[in-house]
Design a protein around this motif. Structure first.
Motif, PDB file in Angstrom:
ATOM      1  N   GLY A 153      -7.474  -4.407   4.160  1.00  0.00           N
ATOM      2  CA  GLY A 153      -6.791  -3.341   3.424  1.00  0.00           C
ATOM      3  C   GLY A 153      -7.720  -2.445   2.630  1.00  0.00           C
ATOM      4  O   GLY A 153      -7.262  -1.557   1.913  1.00  0.00           O
ATOM      5  N   ARG A 154      -9.014  -2.645   2.756  1.00  0.00           N
ATOM      6  CA  ARG A 154      -9.976  -1.932   1.900  1.00  0.00           C
ATOM      7  C   ARG A 154      -9.883  -0.410   2.002  1.00  0.00           C
ATOM      8  O   ARG A 154     -10.160   0.288   1.031  1.00  0.00           O
ATOM      9  N   ASN A 155      -9.483   0.109   3.132  1.00  0.00           N
ATOM     10  CA  ASN A 155      -9.409   1.561   3.283  1.00  0.00           C
ATOM     11  C   ASN A 155      -8.187   2.181   2.607  1.00  0.00           C
ATOM     12  O   ASN A 155      -8.054   3.399   2.565  1.00  0.00           O
ATOM     13  N   HIS A 156      -7.306   1.342   2.076  1.00  0.00           N
ATOM     14  CA  HIS A 156      -6.134   1.841   1.358  1.00  0.00           C
ATOM     15  C   HIS A 156      -6.411   2.019  -0.128  1.00  0.00           C
ATOM     16  O   HIS A 156      -5.541   2.466  -0.864  1.00  0.00           O
ATOM     17  N   PHE A 157      -7.599   1.650  -0.570  1.00  0.00           N
ATOM     18  CA  PHE A 157      -7.977   1.819  -1.967  1.00  0.00           C
ATOM     19  C   PHE A 157      -8.659   3.172  -2.141  1.00  0.00           C
ATOM     20  O   PHE A 157      -9.037   3.820  -1.165  1.00  0.00           O
ATOM     21  N   SER A 158      -8.840   3.580  -3.386  1.00  0.00           N
ATOM     22  CA  SER A 158      -9.406   4.906  -3.646  1.00  0.00           C
ATOM     23  C   SER A 158     -10.810   5.065  -3.071  1.00  0.00           C
ATOM     24  O   SER A 158     -11.215   6.170  -2.727  1.00  0.00           O
ATOM     25  N   THR A 159     -11.554   3.959  -2.977  1.00  0.00           N
ATOM     26  CA  THR A 159     -12.831   3.960  -2.259  1.00  0.00           C
ATOM     27  C   THR A 159     -12.834   2.710  -1.380  1.00  0.00           C
ATOM     28  O   THR A 159     -12.215   1.701  -1.730  1.00  0.00           O
ATOM     29  N   PRO A 160     -13.530   2.739  -0.251  1.00  0.00           N
ATOM     30  CA  PRO A 160     -13.523   1.579   0.648  1.00  0.00           C
ATOM     31  C   PRO A 160     -14.227   0.346   0.073  1.00  0.00           C
ATOM     32  O   PRO A 160     -14.092  -0.737   0.613  1.00  0.00           O
ATOM     33  N   THR A 161     -14.936   0.504  -1.038  1.00  0.00           N
ATOM     34  CA  THR A 161     -15.626  -0.641  -1.643  1.00  0.00           C
ATOM     35  C   THR A 161     -14.881  -1.226  -2.837  1.00  0.00           C
ATOM     36  O   THR A 161     -15.253  -2.275  -3.343  1.00  0.00           O
ATOM     37  N   HIS A 175      -5.758  -6.154  -4.259  1.00  0.00           N
ATOM     38  CA  HIS A 175      -7.101  -6.494  -3.781  1.00  0.00           C
ATOM     39  C   HIS A 175      -7.230  -7.973  -3.450  1.00  0.00           C
ATOM     40  O   HIS A 175      -8.144  -8.365  -2.747  1.00  0.00           O
ATOM     41  N   ARG A 176      -6.299  -8.801  -3.908  1.00  0.00           N
ATOM     42  CA  ARG A 176      -6.338 -10.247  -3.654  1.00  0.00           C
ATOM     43  C   ARG A 176      -5.638 -10.640  -2.360  1.00  0.00           C
ATOM     44  O   ARG A 176      -5.529 -11.830  -2.057  1.00  0.00           O
ATOM     45  N   VAL A 177      -5.171  -9.676  -1.583  1.00  0.00           N
ATOM     46  CA  VAL A 177      -4.474  -9.974  -0.330  1.00  0.00           C
ATOM     47  C   VAL A 177      -5.363  -9.528   0.831  1.00  0.00           C
ATOM     48  O   VAL A 177      -5.752  -8.361   0.926  1.00  0.00           O
ATOM     49  N   PHE A 220       0.787  -1.215   0.000  1.00  0.00           N
ATOM     50  CA  PHE A 220       0.000   0.000   0.000  1.00  0.00           C
ATOM     51  C   PHE A 220       0.826   1.274   0.000  1.00  0.00           C
ATOM     52  O   PHE A 220       0.285   2.360   0.091  1.00  0.00           O
ATOM     53  N   ARG A 221       2.133   1.144  -0.156  1.00  0.00           N
ATOM     54  CA  ARG A 221       2.996   2.304  -0.339  1.00  0.00           C
ATOM     55  C   ARG A 221       3.171   2.509  -1.841  1.00  0.00           C
ATOM     56  O   ARG A 221       3.904   1.789  -2.487  1.00  0.00           O
ATOM     57  N   GLY A 222       2.424   3.428  -2.386  1.00  0.00           N
ATOM     58  CA  GLY A 222       2.637   3.778  -3.787  1.00  0.00           C
ATOM     59  C   GLY A 222       1.897   2.930  -4.800  1.00  0.00           C
ATOM     60  O   GLY A 222       1.989   3.193  -5.994  1.00  0.00           O
ATOM     61  N   VAL A 223       1.168   1.909  -4.376  1.00  0.00           N
ATOM     62  CA  VAL A 223       0.389   1.128  -5.333  1.00  0.00           C
ATOM     63  C   VAL A 223      -0.885   1.905  -5.637  1.00  0.00           C
ATOM     64  O   VAL A 223      -1.581   2.349  -4.735  1.00  0.00           O
ATOM     65  N   THR A 224      -1.160   2.074  -6.912  1.00  0.00           N
ATOM     66  CA  THR A 224      -2.371   2.782  -7.322  1.00  0.00           C
ATOM     67  C   THR A 224      -3.271   1.843  -8.102  1.00  0.00           C
ATOM     68  O   THR A 224      -2.853   0.742  -8.490  1.00  0.00           O
ATOM     69  N   VAL A 225      -4.484   2.271  -8.364  1.00  0.00           N
ATOM     70  CA  VAL A 225      -5.418   1.419  -9.102  1.00  0.00           C
ATOM     71  C   VAL A 225      -4.941   1.158 -10.524  1.00  0.00           C
ATOM     72  O   VAL A 225      -5.388   0.224 -11.158  1.00  0.00           O
ATOM     73  N   GLU A 256     -15.295  -4.840  -4.762  1.00  0.00           N
ATOM     74  CA  GLU A 256     -15.784  -4.824  -6.139  1.00  0.00           C
ATOM     75  C   GLU A 256     -14.866  -5.606  -7.071  1.00  0.00           C
ATOM     76  O   GLU A 256     -15.329  -6.389  -7.902  1.00  0.00           O
ATOM     77  N   ARG A 257     -13.567  -5.414  -6.917  1.00  0.00           N
ATOM     78  CA  ARG A 257     -12.605  -6.133  -7.769  1.00  0.00           C
ATOM     79  C   ARG A 257     -12.654  -7.641  -7.519  1.00  0.00           C
ATOM     80  O   ARG A 257     -12.602  -8.434  -8.450  1.00  0.00           O
ATOM     81  N   LEU A 258     -12.732  -8.027  -6.259  1.00  0.00           N
ATOM     82  CA  LEU A 258     -12.815  -9.456  -5.953  1.00  0.00           C
ATOM     83  C   LEU A 258     -14.107 -10.056  -6.498  1.00  0.00           C
ATOM     84  O   LEU A 258     -14.094 -11.151  -7.075  1.00  0.00           O
ATOM     85  N   GLU A 259     -15.207  -9.359  -6.345  1.00  0.00           N
ATOM     86  CA  GLU A 259     -16.479  -9.872  -6.848  1.00  0.00           C
ATOM     87  C   GLU A 259     -16.475  -9.978  -8.371  1.00  0.00           C
ATOM     88  O   GLU A 259     -17.043 -10.921  -8.931  1.00  0.00           O
ATOM     89  N   GLU A 260     -15.799  -9.056  -9.051  1.00  0.00           N
ATOM     90  CA  GLU A 260     -15.654  -9.140 -10.505  1.00  0.00           C
ATOM     91  C   GLU A 260     -14.928 -10.419 -10.921  1.00  0.00           C
ATOM     92  O   GLU A 260     -15.135 -10.930 -12.015  1.00  0.00           O
TER      93      GLU A 260
END
Length: 108
Positions: free
Chosen positions: A67-75, A56-58, A44-49, A79-83
């Protein structure tokens, strides 16, 4: 030295197949880092979408999307895992044991 372990964490994370999850601890154990927190820090240091690191797989050892709060949105993590076909309920991976991927599978 620090950049080396970050690169290693990211390289292992890239190997997690779509539709599967691993844990911070499993990656740390595989790389003999001694700490699951080091994996989270590296991811989560410098990883962007836009990066090709599937952070998202960890998840944590209980299958929680800690780790969900480290993404641009908490969902976004969910969403990526469900996709990818991973079922999430209340921010926890359903059938965690079935979708868990261990980096040790690389050794077999």
């Amino acid at each position: 030295m620090a950049a080396h372990y970050i690169d290693d964490v990211r390289a292992v994370t890239k190997l997690i197949p779509p539709g599967r999850v691993s844990t911070y601890g499993a990656i740390a154990d595989f790389l003999t880092l001694g700490s699951a927190r080091m994996v989270g820090w590296a991811l989560f240091r410098g990883v962007t979408v836009t990066d090709d690191i599937p952070a998202h797989r960890v998840v944590n050892r209980r299958g929680e999307l800690s780790g969900r709060n480290h993404f641009s949105t908490p969902t976004l993590m969910q969403e990526r895992l469900e996709e990818e076909g991973v079922t999430i309920r209340d921010s926890v991976v359903v059938d965690f044991d079935r979708v868990f991927w261990s980096p040790n599978e690389l050794l077999t």
